[in-house]
Design an enzyme around this catalytic site. Structure first.
Site, PDB file in Angstrom:
ATOM      1  CG  HIS A   4      -0.292   0.418   2.510  1.00  0.00           C
ATOM      2  ND1 HIS A   4       0.629  -0.471   3.144  1.00  0.00           N
ATOM      3  CD2 HIS A   4      -0.064   1.437   3.124  1.00  0.00           C
ATOM      4  CE1 HIS A   4       1.030   0.139   4.225  1.00  0.00           C
ATOM      5  NE2 HIS A   4       0.769   1.236   4.421  1.00  0.00           N
ATOM      6  CG  HIS A  16      -0.310   5.906   2.539  1.00  0.00           C
ATOM      7  ND1 HIS A  16      -1.474   5.515   2.717  1.00  0.00           N
ATOM      8  CD2 HIS A  16       0.433   5.244   3.606  1.00  0.00           C
ATOM      9  CE1 HIS A  16      -1.660   4.878   3.571  1.00  0.00           C
ATOM     10  NE2 HIS A  16      -0.700   4.355   4.346  1.00  0.00           N
TER      11      HIS A  16
END
Length: 176
Positions: free
Chosen positions: A68, A83
Site C-alpha cells: 500500500h 501511500h
C-alpha cells in the site's frame, strides 16, 4: 566577522500524476497523518482508474509488505512516499498488483502495476492516494497543480534542494 558560502542548488525534479483522476491538496485528505503534513508535504489524487504509474524518475527505495506504500529516492537525494488509499494496510496486499521491486529504476509515466479500486472501496477503504516529500528541511516544493483533473504525466509539483549556507568563521577562512 562571518562569511557565508552559498552551496550549489540542484535543478528541480518533477513529481508527476501517477493515477488519472482528481488532484487535491493534502489538507483535504481524510487522515491527520497526511492532512496535518506529519508525513511531509505534497498532494493527493483520487483515482478514476486503477493503473498505477511511476510519479518520478528515480529508484524504488521501499515497498511495504502490504503493497500500500512505495518510497522513491530521486536523483537529487530527495525521498517521496506514495501511500495508496487510507487504512489500506489492513488489506494485507489484497487488491494490489505491483510490477516493481525495491531497487528498480523507474521513469515517470511507466506502468508500475494496478490497484483494484472497486475491491478497495468494497472493503470500506478510501482510494485517495497522497504522494509526499518526506524531508522538508532539506528540500522545498513548488506546487504546480493542487486541484482539478489530472492525466498521467501532468506535473503536480517540483522538488529542489533548499538553499543552504555553510557557516564559516574568520579562523576557518584563514586556514583555507
Amino acid at each position: 566577522m562571518l562569511f557565508f558560502k552559498k552551496k550549489k542548488k540542484d535543478d528541480a525534479i518533477e513529481i508527476k500524476a501517477y493515477f488519472e483522476g482528481t488532484v487535491l491538496p493534502l489538507e483535504k485528505v481524510n487522515d491527520p497523518m497526511f492532512s496535518d503534513k506529519l508525513m511531509g508535504d505534497g498532494v493527493a489524487i483520487e483515482p478514476d482508474a486503477g493503473n498505477l504509474y511511476a510519479p518520478v524518475d528515480g529508484k524504488v527505495a521501499s515497498i511495504f509488505d502490504t503493497k500500500h506504500a512505495i518510497g522513491f529516492v530521486l536523483d537529487n537525494g530527495a525521498e517521496v512516499l506514495m501511500h495508496i488509499g487510507m487504512d489500506t494496510v489492513e488489506l494485507n496486499g489484497e487488491g494490489f498488483d505491483l510490477d516493481v521491486s525495491v531497487g528498480d529504476e523507474v521513469h515517470a509515466g511507466e506502468l508500475m502495476g494496478s490497484i483494484d479500486l472497486d475491491f478497495v472501496k468494497f472493503k470500506g477503504k478510501e482510494t485517495v492516494t497522497p504522494i509526499v516529500l518526506t524531508a522538508m528541511d532539506e528540500y522545498k516544493i513548488e506546487f504546480v497543480k493542487t486541484e482539478g483533473h489530472v492525466n498521467i504525466g501532468d506535473v503536480l509539483y517540483k522538488i529542489s534542494k533548499s538553499v543552504s549556507y555553510t557557516h564559516l568563521t574568520l579562523p576557518t577562512i584563514l586556514r583555507v
